[in-house]
Design a protein around this motif. Structure first.
Motif, short mmCIF file in Angstrom:
data_model
loop_
_atom_site.label_atom_id
_atom_site.label_comp_id
_atom_site.label_asym_id
_atom_site.label_seq_id
_atom_site.Cartn_x
_atom_site.Cartn_y
_atom_site.Cartn_z
N HIS A 66 0.85 -1.21 0.00
CA HIS A 66 0.00 0.00 0.00
C HIS A 66 0.88 1.25 0.00
O HIS A 66 1.46 1.60 1.03
N MET B 213 1.58 4.90 0.54
CA MET B 213 0.86 5.90 1.34
C MET B 213 1.00 7.29 0.70
O MET B 213 1.43 8.25 1.33
N ALA B 214 0.65 7.34 -0.56
CA ALA B 214 0.63 8.64 -1.27
C ALA B 214 -0.44 8.52 -2.32
O ALA B 214 -0.71 7.44 -2.83
N GLU C 47 -6.65 13.45 -4.11
CA GLU C 47 -8.11 13.44 -4.17
C GLU C 47 -8.57 13.26 -5.62
O GLU C 47 -9.76 13.14 -5.87
N ARG D 27 -9.69 19.48 1.80
CA ARG D 27 -9.07 19.08 0.52
C ARG D 27 -9.46 17.65 0.13
O ARG D 27 -9.95 17.40 -0.96
N TRP E 260 -14.13 5.50 -1.99
CA TRP E 260 -14.05 5.58 -0.53
C TRP E 260 -15.15 4.79 0.16
O TRP E 260 -14.96 4.30 1.29
O1 ENO Z 1 -4.30 13.01 -0.77
C1 ENO Z 1 -3.87 12.61 0.32
O2 ENO Z 1 -3.35 13.38 1.14
C2 ENO Z 1 -3.95 11.17 0.68
O3 ENO Z 1 -3.82 10.84 1.83
C3 ENO Z 1 -4.15 10.21 -0.44
C4 ENO Z 1 -4.31 8.78 -0.07
C5 ENO Z 1 -5.55 8.20 -0.27
C6 ENO Z 1 -5.74 6.86 -0.02
C7 ENO Z 1 -4.70 6.10 0.45
O4 ENO Z 1 -4.90 4.79 0.67
C8 ENO Z 1 -3.45 6.64 0.66
C9 ENO Z 1 -3.26 7.98 0.38
#
Ligand code: ENO
Ligand code: NAI
Length: 367
Positions: free
Chosen positions: A121, A123-124, A127, A221, A230
């Motif tokens: 996964h 982590m970046a 939207e 944001r 989501w």
């Molecule tokens: O846009 C942002 O700041 C995020 O945190 C994006 C993000 C969305 C879903 C994930 O599973 C991991 C990162």
């Protein structure tokens, strides 16, 4: 499997924001990338912007599944069956894809295939979604979780680690349940809080919205994220999220009782509000700084800039001349206003120097 160097080809299934970004990062390193998507337009778009090719004749070494969470388990099982490759996925939640893939491989009498699967996964993200939102540098400096399960082959785990590193990320290995608890806190709850806060603005009069500043922009944001995606993430991680939501509900109840019982400004109502705000300060300082480094205290320096071409470039040149390293940057610009506000975040030791040089060079600076 003993060779854990990432040689390719890498097949990416799901060429939206995440799949395309991974493709762009790998293609720029010369790795052969195959692009597959249920929507042919998305695969074509990803190919056009350089994330790989739709037609690769060679067998993949690694498959990356970057489709919405509800479909991940099915696609993992299909790819394990159709290839001899290591298979990983990028889904925001790890328990459900693993359970789905396990049930499907067992039902097909191919349970041993699952040793080639390792969850992961990045982590970046953002939207935005779809291939056009993809960026080669999306994962630079980001954390990338790797979640081996009981039967994951260690060599497969190593190959997935190489994938994350090739994309510029630093890896963290954790169990599937731990991962899902962690992201409930640092990603899924913040998403819901952002959506709830933004939802209160739907019926707000325009003249109220005109007072919006950076605070409401920060908080809302990620409320612009794809509701369909989501809904799947929240449903798949509901046990971990429910506990956190109950905690928030209890705190909201206490806050409401304090506000209703007391005259505003009375001692005990103020104490409850202060306690909530103080807890927030203590939590916020625990969020690590960029690149996963420990949180460092940064000082914001605010600069008003005229809304004319070239002003930002001039400001950056003057900031560089002061010797200060700009650690973070925020631009607050409301359409129609003749000026914008730039917030340069720097380490405390650099503040004096930065303010002096910018003021000398004619900028309107405030702290
Ligand atoms: O846009 C942002 O700041 C995020 O945190 C994006 C993000 C969305 C879903 C994930 O599973 C991991 C990162
Ligand atoms: N959006 C974000 O910021 C982040 C998302 N993730 C995860 O990455 C995955 C992908 O998310 P995004 O790229 O944002 O989504 P996206 O909506 O941009 O792209 C998803 C792509 O998958 C395709 N697709 C859907 N079902 C398919 C199937 N069965 N077979 C083949 N292709 C299929 C769609 O056509 C689309 O092109 C999700 O599991 C998400 O949880 C992980 C980190 C950050």
């Amino acid at each position: 499997m003993s060779d854990t160097a990432l040689r390719g080809p890498v097949r990416i299934v799901g060429t939206g924001l995440i799949g395309t970004s991974i493709g762009l990062a790998l293609a720029r390193l010369g790795v052969v990338v195959e692009l597959v998507d249920g929507d042919p337009d998305n695969a074509l778009m990803a190919e056009r912007i350089g994330a790989g090719s739709r037609l690769v004749q060679l067998e993949p070494q690694l498959v990356v599944v970057a489709v919405p969470p509800d479909h991940v388990g099915t696609v993992i099982a299909e790819q394990l069956e159709q290839t001899d490759a290591v298979v990983t996925d990028a889904a925001s939640v790890k328990g459900k894809p693993l359970a789905d893939a396990k049930a499907l491989t067992e039902a097909a009498g191919r349970a041993s295939d699952l040793s080639r699967y390792v969850g992961s996964h990045p982590m970046a993200g953002s939207e935005r979604n779809g291939p056009l939102a993809g960026r080669a540098d999306l994962f630079e400096g980001a954390t990338w979780a790797i979640t081996p399960h009981e039967t994951s082959d260690p060599a497969a785990v190593e190959l997935v680690r190489r994938l994350a590193e090739a994309c510029g990320a630093r890896t963290v290995e954790l169990s599937v349940p731990d991962h899902d608890l962690a992201v409930a806190r640092v990603s899924h709850l913040p998403q819901l809080m952002s959506s709830l806060a933004a939802g209160t603005l739907v019926d707000a009069p325009t003249e109220h919205l005109e007072l919006s500043g950076q605070g409401v922009r920060d908080v809302t944001r990620i409320a612009a994220s794809d509701p369909g995606m989501w809904t799947q993430i929240v449903a798949a991680n509901s046990p971990a999220l429910s506990g956190l939501l109950e905690q928030i509900r209890d705190e909201l109840d206490r806050l409401l009782i304090a506000l209703s019982k007391e005259q505003p400004g009375s001692q005990s109502s103020d104490d409850e509000v202060t306690a909530v705000l103080r807890r927030g300060v203590s939590g916020a300082v625990r969020v690590p700084g960029k690149h996963g480094s420990p949180h460092i205290e940064l000082v914001p320096v605010l600069v008003t800039i005229p809304d004319r071409p070239g002003q930002l470039a001039r400001l950056f040149a003057d900031a560089a001349a002061s010797g200060a390293n700009v650690e973070d940057l925020r631009i607050d610009h409301s359409p129609g206003r003749p000026v914008g506000e730039v917030e340069l975040a720097v380490k405390p030791a650099s503040v004096e120097q930065l303010v002096d040089v910018l003021t000398e060079r004619g900028w309107s600076v405030h702290r």
